[in-house]
Design a protein around this motif. Structure first.
Motif, short mmCIF file in Angstrom:
data_model
loop_
_atom_site.label_atom_id
_atom_site.label_comp_id
_atom_site.label_asym_id
_atom_site.label_seq_id
_atom_site.Cartn_x
_atom_site.Cartn_y
_atom_site.Cartn_z
N UNK A 22 10.93 0.41 20.42
CA UNK A 22 11.22 1.75 20.91
C UNK A 22 11.51 2.66 19.72
N UNK A 23 10.89 3.83 19.73
CA UNK A 23 11.15 4.83 18.70
C UNK A 23 11.42 6.16 19.39
N UNK A 24 12.45 6.85 18.93
CA UNK A 24 12.79 8.16 19.49
C UNK A 24 12.87 9.14 18.32
N UNK A 25 12.24 10.28 18.51
CA UNK A 25 12.29 11.32 17.48
C UNK A 25 12.54 12.67 18.15
N UNK A 26 12.84 13.64 17.34
CA UNK A 26 13.06 15.00 17.84
C UNK A 26 11.88 15.85 17.39
N UNK A 27 11.35 16.62 18.30
CA UNK A 27 10.25 17.53 17.99
C UNK A 27 10.68 18.95 18.34
N UNK A 28 10.26 19.86 17.50
CA UNK A 28 10.56 21.27 17.76
C UNK A 28 9.34 21.92 18.42
N UNK A 29 9.59 22.55 19.56
CA UNK A 29 8.56 23.27 20.30
C UNK A 29 9.05 24.70 20.47
N UNK A 34 12.94 18.94 21.61
CA UNK A 34 12.78 17.93 22.66
C UNK A 34 12.83 16.55 22.02
N UNK A 35 13.16 15.58 22.83
CA UNK A 35 13.12 14.18 22.38
C UNK A 35 11.77 13.60 22.75
N UNK A 36 11.17 12.86 21.84
CA UNK A 36 9.90 12.19 22.09
C UNK A 36 10.15 10.69 21.91
N UNK A 37 9.79 9.91 22.91
CA UNK A 37 10.00 8.46 22.84
C UNK A 37 8.69 7.72 22.96
N UNK A 38 8.62 6.61 22.24
CA UNK A 38 7.43 5.74 22.29
C UNK A 38 7.91 4.32 22.54
N UNK A 39 7.24 3.64 23.46
CA UNK A 39 7.50 2.22 23.72
C UNK A 39 6.22 1.46 23.47
N UNK A 40 6.34 0.32 22.80
CA UNK A 40 5.17 -0.53 22.55
C UNK A 40 5.53 -1.94 23.00
N UNK A 41 4.69 -2.51 23.86
CA UNK A 41 4.88 -3.89 24.32
C UNK A 41 4.60 -4.83 23.14
N UNK A 42 5.57 -5.66 22.78
CA UNK A 42 5.41 -6.58 21.65
C UNK A 42 5.38 -8.04 22.11
N UNK A 43 5.00 -8.26 23.36
CA UNK A 43 4.94 -9.62 23.90
C UNK A 43 4.02 -10.50 23.07
#
Length: 92
Positions: A22-29, A34-43
């Motif tokens: 999981x990665x969370x970053x802040x983006x300016x619009x 806003x917060x931007x989150x990414x999830x990657x399945x690492x199974x």
């Protein structure tokens, strides 16, 4: 947590838990931040990591149990290690 990569578990749509990065970053619009989150399945990565650990453990057990003299050499055939110099479990 913002700006870092974190491993955790997430709930899949079918109800099972899966390991994710999981990665969370802040983006300016134009409207603000806003917060931007990414999830990657690492199974699959976790399975590959476990398979590697299992393989290393099996190799280590075979190497350490061998009554024969074993020598490891580099691709250019230079001497690397002899069994009596170092046990394989010290390499990993």
């Amino acid at each position: 947590m913002i700006g870092r990569l974190v491993e955790t578990t997430a709930l899949h749509a079918d109800g099972r838990e899966v390991p994710v990065e999981m990665a969370i970053s802040v983006a300016t619009v134009p409207e603000g931040s806003i917060f931007v989150g990414h999830l990657r399945d690492i199974t699959e990565r976790r399975r590959a990591d476990q398979a590697l650990r299992d393989s290393e453990e099996q190799y280590r057990a075979i190497f350490n149990a061998s009554a024969d003299a074993l020598v490891l050499r580099a691709p250019d055939f230079r001497h690397r290690r002899r069994q009596r110099d170092l046990r394989v479990d010290e390499w990993f």
